[in-house]
Scaffold this active site. Structure first.
Site, PDB file in Angstrom:
ATOM      1  N   MET A 139       0.703  -1.005   0.161  1.00 17.45           N
ATOM      2  CA  MET A 139      -0.044  -0.224  -0.065  1.00 17.45           C
ATOM      3  C   MET A 139       0.980   1.027   0.131  1.00 17.45           C
ATOM      4  SD  MET A 139      -3.477   1.468  -0.664  1.00 17.45           S
ATOM      5  CE  MET A 139      -4.455   0.059   0.106  1.00 17.45           C
ATOM      6  N   LYS A 153       6.450  -2.671  -6.536  1.00 16.73           N
ATOM      7  CA  LYS A 153       6.731  -2.859  -7.350  1.00 16.73           C
ATOM      8  C   LYS A 153       6.093  -4.229  -8.660  1.00 16.73           C
ATOM      9  CE  LYS A 153      11.244  -1.709  -9.208  1.00 16.73           C
ATOM     10  NZ  LYS A 153      10.235  -0.702  -9.655  1.00 16.73           N
ATOM     11  N   GLU A 184      12.093  -6.738  -4.277  1.00 18.87           N
ATOM     12  CA  GLU A 184      11.132  -6.390  -3.571  1.00 18.87           C
ATOM     13  C   GLU A 184      10.491  -7.473  -2.490  1.00 18.87           C
ATOM     14  OE1 GLU A 184      10.309  -1.851  -4.155  1.00 18.87           O
ATOM     15  OE2 GLU A 184       8.529  -3.686  -4.100  1.00 18.87           O
ATOM     16  N   GLY A 190      15.109   7.230 -17.859  1.00 26.08           N
ATOM     17  CA  GLY A 190      14.156   8.556 -17.214  1.00 26.08           C
ATOM     18  C   GLY A 190      13.551   9.768 -18.332  1.00 26.08           C
ATOM     19  N   ASP A 209       3.619  12.923 -11.879  1.00 26.11           N
ATOM     20  CA  ASP A 209       4.511  12.238 -10.926  1.00 26.11           C
ATOM     21  C   ASP A 209       4.800  10.602 -11.414  1.00 26.11           C
ATOM     22  OD1 ASP A 209       4.401  10.510  -8.431  1.00 26.11           O
ATOM     23  OD2 ASP A 209       2.921   9.686  -8.228  1.00 26.11           O
ATOM     24  N   ASP A 224       8.230   0.875 -13.541  1.00 29.04           N
ATOM     25  CA  ASP A 224       7.274  -0.247 -12.967  1.00 29.04           C
ATOM     26  C   ASP A 224       6.081  -0.790 -14.955  1.00 29.04           C
ATOM     27  OD1 ASP A 224       8.427  -1.085 -10.822  1.00 29.04           O
ATOM     28  OD2 ASP A 224       6.853  -0.307  -9.621  1.00 29.04           O
ATOM     29  N   ALA A 254       2.193   7.024 -18.414  1.00 31.82           N
ATOM     30  CA  ALA A 254       1.522   6.511 -16.502  1.00 31.82           C
ATOM     31  C   ALA A 254       2.242   8.207 -15.878  1.00 31.82           C
ATOM     32  CB  ALA A 254       2.800   5.632 -16.091  1.00 31.82           C
ATOM     33  N   GLY A 283      -0.617   8.862  -8.512  1.00 35.00           N
ATOM     34  CA  GLY A 283      -1.111   7.884  -8.111  1.00 35.00           C
ATOM     35  C   GLY A 283       0.363   6.118  -8.268  1.00 35.00           C
TER      36      GLY A 283
END
Length: 332
Positions: A12, A40, A139, A242, A266, A272, A302, A307
């Site tokens: 979360m 991820k 992760e 990037g 954002d 991902d 995205a 978010g």
């Protein structure tokens, strides 16, 4: 056409926007608090599903209130969730600070590190077929990640690894991967090379990265990896840069893909989204160059929303947006 099986984190995300990042011991004002499903592994699973793939998620959530919300979010995105375990304690949580179109993240792994390795590997082995793609990140526990890569490789599956957060990988483990998809920081941490793009739109470090790819391919040819790979140039390094786009590096060539001009809100799930779309496209047997382009489209789109999973576009949204905009790159 294969499926995409994702083994990875489910979190979360609790994020807040600020004008600048606070200094040590400093309290500053923030705004636009957002709680949204992330992690991820889960983000990449959602991206692959929204790209049109049949996706199976293997992971864990906690017994807290977040657990059911996280599973429901995945299911609503079209991700199969029956192999997600419920463990005692907390779900994974990521605290995100958003500032000036960038972010910094702190993670509490929670259930992601409590995932039972024996169960996860059993489920993975049952879920995978040789036509499938395994998509995995770092992760979850190191031993589980390494065992999963080895398991998928042994079954003849295609393996896409997003080594984030970066940690050391043996030559043999890298040799079991078809694609290492990593950003500039992870590239520097794994290989000691920080890729940049010069004024001519090329990467001065590309030759050094090709030498890395050649060393990996030497491991493959020595018999550590004996299976069909995504192309004749096995063991691709796919470096995301990037705003500068991305580049695919193999022992034979370097292929650049510029980024696309959008109004950035954002960047939280852009990487991902890129990886998930790439996996879906390759599972559908799309040529690598086209898969990289489609992943770049999706990652750019995205960034136009705030978010993690909330910002990941569907295949239809990607096609509609860029057919209208004409796919304008940042370099044009």
């Amino acid at each position: 056409m294969g499926h995409v099986v994702v083994l990875g984190s489910i979190n979360m995300d609790v994020s807040i926007e600020c004008d600048r990042l606070p200094h040590e011991g400093e309290t500053i004002n923030g705004s636009n608090l957002l709680m949204s499903p992330g992690g991820k592994g889960a983000n990449q699973a959602v991206a692959a599903a929204r790209a049109g793939a049949c996706v199976q998620m293997i992971g864990a959530v906690g017994s807290d209130a977040f657990g059911s919300v996280l599973c429901e979010s995945l299911a609503q995105a079209g991700v199969a969730t029956q192999l997600i375990a419920a463990t005692p304690g907390s779900s994974g949580v990521a605290v995100v600070l958003r500032s000036n179109q960038n972010n910094r993240i702190i993670i509490e792994h929670g259930a992601n590190y409590a995932l039972d390795e024996t169960r996860a590997l059993r489920d993975l082995n049952a879920a995978l077929t040789p036509n499938d793609v395994l998509l995995i990140q770092f992760e979850c526990s190191k031993s589980l990640v390494e065992a999963a890569i080895t398991t998928a490789h042994a079954k003849g599956c295609r393996v896409i690894v997003n080594p984030s957060p970066a940690r050391s990988m043996s030559r043999e483990l890298i040799g079991a991967c078809d694609v290492l998809c990593l950003n500039e920081t992870e590239c520097e941490q794994l290989f000691g090379i920080t890729p940049t793009i010069d004024e001519n739109g090329t990467c001065p470090e590309a030759r050094a990265l090709q030498e890395v790819a050649k060393r990996i391919c030497a491991v493959v040819q020595d018999g550590v990896s004996e299976k069909n790979t995504l192309s004749s140039s096995s063991c691709s390094l796919l470096v995301t840069l990037g705003a500068a786009g991305s580049m695919r590096v193999t022992s034979q060539n370097v292929m650049y893909q510029p980024s696309f001009a959008v109004h950035v809100q954002d960047t939280t799930a852009a990487g991902d989204t890129f990886v998930g779309y790439l996996a879906a496209c390759l599972a559908a047997d799309m040529p690598f160059e086209q898969a990289q382009l489609r992943a770049s489209y999706a990652a750019a789109l995205a960034t136009t929303k705030v978010g993690a999973q909330l910002s990941i576009p569907t295949k239809q949204e990607v096609e509609s947006y860029f057919s209208t905009k004409g796919g304008t790159t940042q370099n044009e």
